[in-house]
Design a protein around this motif. Structure first.
Motif, PDB file in Angstrom:
ATOM      1  N   UNK A  50       0.852  -1.189   0.000  1.00  0.00           N
ATOM      2  CA  UNK A  50       0.000   0.000   0.000  1.00  0.00           C
ATOM      3  C   UNK A  50       0.889   1.239   0.000  1.00  0.00           C
ATOM      4  N   UNK A  51       0.617   2.119  -0.928  1.00  0.00           N
ATOM      5  CA  UNK A  51       1.336   3.386  -1.009  1.00  0.00           C
ATOM      6  C   UNK A  51       0.576   4.393  -0.156  1.00  0.00           C
ATOM      7  N   UNK A  52       1.200   4.823   0.934  1.00  0.00           N
ATOM      8  CA  UNK A  52       0.513   5.691   1.888  1.00  0.00           C
ATOM      9  C   UNK A  52       0.671   7.160   1.494  1.00  0.00           C
ATOM     10  N   UNK A  57      -4.985  12.273   0.344  1.00  0.00           N
ATOM     11  CA  UNK A  57      -5.159  11.560  -0.917  1.00  0.00           C
ATOM     12  C   UNK A  57      -5.460  10.103  -0.590  1.00  0.00           C
ATOM     13  N   UNK A  58      -6.151   9.403  -1.472  1.00  0.00           N
ATOM     14  CA  UNK A  58      -6.460   7.996  -1.188  1.00  0.00           C
ATOM     15  C   UNK A  58      -5.212   7.124  -1.256  1.00  0.00           C
ATOM     16  N   UNK A  89       4.636  13.643 -11.186  1.00  0.00           N
ATOM     17  CA  UNK A  89       5.016  14.654 -10.199  1.00  0.00           C
ATOM     18  C   UNK A  89       3.977  14.763  -9.088  1.00  0.00           C
ATOM     19  N   UNK A  90       2.714  14.579  -9.406  1.00  0.00           N
ATOM     20  CA  UNK A  90       1.663  14.622  -8.378  1.00  0.00           C
ATOM     21  C   UNK A  90       1.821  13.469  -7.390  1.00  0.00           C
ATOM     22  N   UNK A  91       2.149  12.288  -7.912  1.00  0.00           N
ATOM     23  CA  UNK A  91       2.390  11.140  -7.022  1.00  0.00           C
ATOM     24  C   UNK A  91       3.600  11.421  -6.134  1.00  0.00           C
ATOM     25  N   UNK A 106       4.019   2.826 -11.359  1.00  0.00           N
ATOM     26  CA  UNK A 106       2.967   1.847 -11.080  1.00  0.00           C
ATOM     27  C   UNK A 106       1.693   2.525 -10.584  1.00  0.00           C
ATOM     28  N   UNK A 107       1.856   3.596  -9.817  1.00  0.00           N
ATOM     29  CA  UNK A 107       0.682   4.340  -9.347  1.00  0.00           C
ATOM     30  C   UNK A 107      -0.038   5.015 -10.513  1.00  0.00           C
TER      31      UNK A 107
END
Length: 198
Positions: A50-52, A57-58, A89-91, A106-107
């Protein structure tokens, strides 16, 4: 990447520095693929994480389709049209990352990429630690059956030395009873273009 390459280039190939190409890479450009990104599902080590988020953000859950970013065939015109760089860049701004560019890509792409055979990003550890999808329903790390995997390892296109590097620990890579030094020597005999030194 796309902003640094001339706009007339349609497709590019990104390879990590710890990769050994065992094929004529022109064949990779000839593969039929209309997707923005073509790559290989990872060795199964980092899926189901899980990417926290850092901010509101979700959370993002990675699946078994988590891919390795050491080999990427990119359709540059689509990449630019879809503003992939801005999405990346947002990620970067909003999430805690473990494997920076790999987690980001990957996101952004989730499962929306063209899956290539493991032969195009064969992770060296798979020589000794492979569990194929027909051997375990939930805990496999190879997205092929054992028969498919055996055929792939006899025809590796791109060999990727993730984690441990053979130039540091050559003796630790044992494949079919031979060290990676002997394995590499046999590969050079099969593929004469590898003999040339640069």
């Amino acid at each position: 990447m796309a902003e640094y390459l001339p706009p007339e280039i349609d497709t590019c190939l990104y390879l990590d520095v710890d990769i050994l190409a065992l094929c004529d890479i022109r064949e990779i450009f000839s593969l039929k693929c209309d997707s923005t990104l073509a790559c290989v599902p990872d060795f199964g080590r980092y899926a189901n994480r899980i990417l926290k988020p850092i901010k509101n953000a979700p959370a993002i859950t990675f699946s078994k389709n988590y891919f390795n970013s050491g080999f990427l065939r990119i359709h540059l015109k689509q990449w630019r049209a879809q503003n992939i760089q801005e999405q990346c860049l947002k990620i970067l701004e909003n999430y805690h990352l473990k494997f920076h560019d790999q987690d980001i890509l990957n996101a952004v792409f989730a499962q929306n990429y063209h899956k290539l055979s493991f032969c195009y990003d064969f992770i060296a550890q798979a020589f000794g630690a492979s569990v194929c999808k027909d051997e375990s329903k939930h805990h496999y790390n190879i997205h092929h059956t054992r028969d498919e995997f055996n055929r792939i390892r006899e025809n590796i296109k791109i060999l990727h030395f993730c984690s441990e590097k053979p130039w540091n620990t050559l003796a630790s890579y044992i494949y079919e009873g031979q060290s990676s030094q002997h394995f590499g020597g046999n590969l050079r005999k099969k593929r004469p273009f590898l003999i040339k030194s640069y």
